[in-house]
Design a protein around this motif. Structure first.
Motif, PDB file in Angstrom:
ATOM      1  N   LEU A   1     -41.723 -31.439  48.104  1.00 40.61           N
ATOM      2  CA  LEU A   1     -42.987 -30.708  48.064  1.00 40.61           C
ATOM      3  C   LEU A   1     -43.618 -30.612  49.443  1.00 40.61           C
ATOM      4  O   LEU A   1     -44.151 -29.557  49.829  1.00 40.61           O
ATOM      5  N   VAL A   2     -43.544 -31.694  50.214  1.00 40.58           N
ATOM      6  CA  VAL A   2     -44.107 -31.687  51.568  1.00 40.58           C
ATOM      7  C   VAL A   2     -43.381 -30.665  52.443  1.00 40.58           C
ATOM      8  O   VAL A   2     -44.010 -29.898  53.190  1.00 40.58           O
ATOM      9  N   LEU A   3     -42.056 -30.621  52.348  1.00 43.33           N
ATOM     10  CA  LEU A   3     -41.291 -29.668  53.152  1.00 43.33           C
ATOM     11  C   LEU A   3     -41.567 -28.234  52.725  1.00 43.33           C
ATOM     12  O   LEU A   3     -41.682 -27.335  53.569  1.00 43.33           O
ATOM     13  N   PHE A   4     -41.676 -27.997  51.406  1.00 41.83           N
ATOM     14  CA  PHE A   4     -42.003 -26.654  50.928  1.00 41.83           C
ATOM     15  C   PHE A   4     -43.336 -26.197  51.525  1.00 41.83           C
ATOM     16  O   PHE A   4     -43.461 -25.065  52.011  1.00 41.83           O
ATOM     17  N   ARG A   5     -44.334 -27.074  51.477  1.00 37.69           N
ATOM     18  CA  ARG A   5     -45.646 -26.712  52.003  1.00 37.69           C
ATOM     19  C   ARG A   5     -45.599 -26.492  53.512  1.00 37.69           C
ATOM     20  O   ARG A   5     -46.250 -25.588  54.040  1.00 37.69           O
ATOM     21  N   THR A   6     -44.822 -27.318  54.203  1.00 39.82           N
ATOM     22  CA  THR A   6     -44.736 -27.200  55.659  1.00 39.82           C
ATOM     23  C   THR A   6     -44.112 -25.873  56.073  1.00 39.82           C
ATOM     24  O   THR A   6     -44.648 -25.163  56.943  1.00 39.82           O
ATOM     25  N   TYR A   7     -43.001 -25.503  55.469  1.00 37.05           N
ATOM     26  CA  TYR A   7     -42.335 -24.258  55.843  1.00 37.05           C
ATOM     27  C   TYR A   7     -43.092 -23.034  55.329  1.00 37.05           C
ATOM     28  O   TYR A   7     -43.055 -21.967  55.958  1.00 37.05           O
TER      29      TYR A   7
END
Length: 322
Positions: free
Chosen positions: A222-228
């Motif tokens: 979820l953190v990576l999805f939000r970051t990208y």
């Protein structure tokens, strides 16, 4: 990395972070040196305004790349996202107002189209990195080529010309150009997000030690999805600035901005292995490079009457980075 380090407020990071302090001194020295050498030419309202509309183009992209680098990855597709978003925004404007008019509702619709396109591209990058597990440098290198290819297919390789957003690219408020205001707003927002939110803390944690972050309960996917996704959103904002500044959108605009944005991020203190970086350092890096580029161009024009500084500034950028 401790929670205190990750959540330093924006002004405190300048006082306590030696790399940021070092950058502040370097930026001040470069500015002072060219102000003394070039006198009224460099330190003038006209030159300040000229520089202010130049650096937001790659400065916004540098923020996008910095976010992904802090998380332990990288996004090399931001220029492709910016160009594709700008192209579709321009086509929206020219389709609904072929006479060249720019009513407010149409400008807002075009901006919304660009932001949606950037969001979708960013989420696709997040899917490739977080779900499929492709290394970020390969995933975004491939997706960047994909977005650029879409741009060529849509336009046939030609620029989509429209001056319907020129008010954003060339307008100002109280003497401050709109592009620099957009950059300042983006820098302030993401400084707060990184320093004052759980997402920001998790991004630092994930970049510091992925395994430890997962065992600590960080939902890495979820953190990576939000970051990208946020990186893609910033790419779309940069695309709007591209369109507004150049009065056209094309698939190959700003090809060198990727490497320049990576250079800015590293110069600004963002760790290339993740886990550390500040927006304040990135802003100072942007200003340092802009001062250096403009000063060298003006100096070479004064000394030789040519713009040979364009060949020398690459060397100067490398020296500044070292």
């Amino acid at each position: 990395m401790s929670e205190t380090t990750a959540s330093q407020p924006f002004p405190t990071s300048i006082r306590r972070n030696n790399p940021v302090l070092r950058l502040a001194i370097i930026a001040a020295l470069i500015f002072a040196a060219f102000s003394l050498i070039l006198r009224d030419q460099f330190f003038s309202v006209r030159n300040m305004q000229s520089m202010a509309v130049q650096f937001p183009e790659f400065g916004i992209l540098a923020i996008a790349i910095a976010l992904t680098m802090i998380s332990g990855g990288i996004d090399l597709s931001v220029v492709g996202i910016a160009n594709l978003s700008g192209i579709l925004a321009a086509l929206t404007m020219t389709h609904f107002a072929p006479d060249g008019s720019s009513p407010l509702w149409l400008m807002l619709a075009a901006i919304a189209v660009a932001l949606v396109v950037g969001s979708l591209c960013g989420l696709f990058n997040g899917f490739l990195v977080a779900r499929i597990g492709i290394p970020p440098i390969l995933a975004t290198l491939g997706s960047g080529s994909l977005y650029t290819g879409f741009g060529y297919v849509i336009t046939g390789g030609y620029a989509v010309r429209t001056a319907q957003m020129a008010a954003i690219g060339n307008g100002s408020l109280l003497g401050i150009p709109y592009p620099v205001m957009i950059f300042a707003l983006a820098a302030a927002v993401f400084a707060l997000l990184l320093n004052r939110t759980a997402w920001g803390f998790n991004v630092y944690m994930l970049g510091t030690n992925t395994t430890a972050a997962r065992f600590s309960g960080v939902r890495s996917i979820l953190v990576l999805f939000r970051t990208y996704w946020l990186a893609g959103l910033l790419g779309a904002v940069a695309g709007i600035v591209f369109l507004a500044r150049a009065n056209s959108a094309k698939p190959d605009y700003g090809e060198s901005f990727v490497l320049l944005s990576v250079l800015i991020s590293i110069l600004g203190g963002v760790s290339y292995i993740g886990g550390f970086g500040t927006i304040s350092g990135l802003v100072l890096a942007v200003l340092s490079l802009q001062f250096l580029s403009t000063g060298l161009n003006m100096l070479m024009l004064q000394l030789s009457g040519s713009s040979a500084a364009i060949f020398f500034k690459q060397f100067a950028w490398g020296a500044l980075l070292l």
